[in-house]
Design an enzyme around this catalytic site. Structure first.
Site, PDB file in Angstrom:
ATOM      1  N   LYS A 172       0.818  -1.211   0.000  1.00 61.48           N
ATOM      2  CA  LYS A 172       0.000   0.000   0.000  1.00 61.48           C
ATOM      3  C   LYS A 172       0.853   1.263   0.000  1.00 61.48           C
ATOM      4  CE  LYS A 172      -4.117  -1.981   2.192  1.00 61.48           C
ATOM      5  NZ  LYS A 172      -5.044  -1.914   3.340  1.00 61.48           N
ATOM      6  N   LYS A 267      -7.830  -9.918  -6.129  1.00 61.01           N
ATOM      7  CA  LYS A 267      -8.941  -9.993  -5.189  1.00 61.01           C
ATOM      8  C   LYS A 267      -9.985  -8.926  -5.490  1.00 61.01           C
ATOM      9  CE  LYS A 267      -9.868  -9.922  -0.212  1.00 61.01           C
ATOM     10  NZ  LYS A 267      -9.292  -9.687   1.131  1.00 61.01           N
ATOM     11  N   LYS A 270     -12.666  -2.997  -2.792  1.00 63.17           N
ATOM     12  CA  LYS A 270     -13.340  -1.701  -2.803  1.00 63.17           C
ATOM     13  C   LYS A 270     -12.501  -0.639  -3.489  1.00 63.17           C
ATOM     14  CE  LYS A 270     -15.319  -2.462   1.807  1.00 63.17           C
ATOM     15  NZ  LYS A 270     -15.307  -1.953   3.185  1.00 63.17           N
TER      16      LYS A 270
END
Length: 403
Positions: A172, A267, A270
């Site tokens: 991230k 995956k 969101k």
């Protein structure tokens, strides 16, 4: 006396001591002495609780489970099949606490104007999906201040090297860039450990991507128990022994990792830029139909599971299996001779049938704000009673002056 507890086939399988890869034979009254075919070999724990077998052993005490979802973006099919749907089954057997992890939602840049609204929406979705407040506590993470207090105490015992090795932080932070990465992203696993350890949790439902964070939680619990527990705590006026329970992972055998509709190797997320990549729980029928029609497939004949060259095929069949409640073998037999033109309408109808009642119930809950407020207040009160007891013990064991 044997008590048969049916919870979508749940079993606790017991492994030999940590780091062992040899499965211990279970007592004869558990699964007739057969070993669990879905056991996960991991240095995470002495045993993994597997949600794919039947648990026949009489339960002497009610075990506790905690779990939550961030109120960022839209709750999608991956969140539902990988987490929330399993909660509905778990609440019938365990003491359960399900919270909206709003403190985790600020580890990356976010819209402050939307956070409160998204938090209420997420709580309503929990209830609409079937979380029963007569069985489970539903609350907002930030409404129980012990989460943040315990995080600070745990931070003092967390080696920085443990955090630097976290894969999600590396991924991230690389995507966001140094200027957009706050310290909270690095210390996120310590807050997650606080979320779990506060409630003396026995089990934590986790997907594959969260196993490393749970491992850190377990290591941190053992470290704090060693540093401050036992006789040291007793000398401080406490009861002695372990301060924290060391939680075990509860890993669903299927559905823990639902993949993107546009890339079967990624995956469902969101944060993915394309809304086409996911089915949101509140998507209208026509949107669901359009996404399924346009989702990525392949040109191979027939449909099959587990072909590494066909990740999208495996993902769509897995979603169909989970939505319909069929076994993998039943879906494989039903769909093996189908083409995509035949299968996609089946999947589309199954999704719409599953999600429509959730959407209707969601609208009912959102229209009654007083009810939702009451649920969250009651949930936070129950959670705080448990959390405060743990927090007071930690303060005592660590030598703080009593208030």
């Amino acid at each position: 006396m044997d008590i048969r507890i049916e919870i979508s086939q749940i079993l606790i399988s017991v492994l030999k001591p940590e780091n062992s890869t040899r499965l211990e034979t279970l007592p004869s009254r558990v699964n007739s002495g057969k070993t669990c075919p879905n056991i996960k070999y991991s240095r995470l724990s002495r045993h993994d609780a597997c949600a794919s077998c039947v648990f026949l052993k009489p339960r002497l005490e009610v075990k506790r489970i905690v779990s939550g979802v961030q109120p960022t973006g839209s709750i999608h099919l991956g969140n539902y099949l990988g987490a929330i749907k399993n909660w509905i089954l778990l609440q019938n057997t365990y003491e359960t606490l399900f919270f909206i992890v709003d403190l985790h939602a600020i580890t990356l840049p976010y819209d402050a104007h939307q956070l409160s609204k998204a938090t209420r929406n997420t709580a309503a979705i929990y209830l609409a999906c079937g979380v029963d407040v007569s069985k489970a506590s539903v609350f907002v993470q930030s409404h129980v201040r012990a989460h943040v207090e315990l995080m600070w105490l745990l931070s003092s015992a967390t080696p920085i090297g443990w955090l630097n090795r976290m894969i999600q932080f590396k991924e991230k932070s690389r995507k966001a860039g140094d200027e957009n990465v706050g310290v909270a992203l690095l210390t996120y696993p310590v807050l997650m450990a606080s979320d779990i350890l506060l409630y003396q949790s026995d089990f934590v439902p986790v997907g594959e991507d969260q196993k490393q964070h749970l491992e850190l939680t377990r290591e941190l619990a053992e470290r704090v128990n060693y540093l401050y527990g036992g006789r040291k705590w007793k000398k401080m006026g406490g009861r002695g022994g372990a301060i924290f329970k060391v939680p075990e992972p509860l890993i669903p055998p299927a559905g823990a990792r639902v993949m993107s509709l546009t890339d079967g190797l990624s995956k469902m997320s969101k944060s993915a830029p394309s809304d086409q990549s996911r089915i949101n729980l509140l998507d209208p029928k026509d949107v669901i139909a359009n996404k399924i029609k346009r989702c990525k497939t392949d040109s191979f004949p027939g449909l099959e599971f587990d072909n590494p060259d066909r990740p999208e095929c495996n993902n769509l069949l897995s979603i169909y299996q989970l939505i319909t409640g069929s076994t993998k073998e039943e879906v494989a037999q039903e769909c093996q001779d189908m083409n995509w033109g035949t299968f996609k309408p089946l999947l589309m109808d199954a999704l719409i049938d599953q999600l429509h009642p959730i959407q209707v119930r969601y609208e009912e809950i959102m229209s009654d704000s007083a009810y939702l407020d009451r649920v969250l207040i009651e949930g936070a009160t129950k959670a705080s009673n448990i959390a405060d007891a743990t927090l007071n013990n930690v303060y005592q064991a660590m030598g703080f002056l009593k208030r």
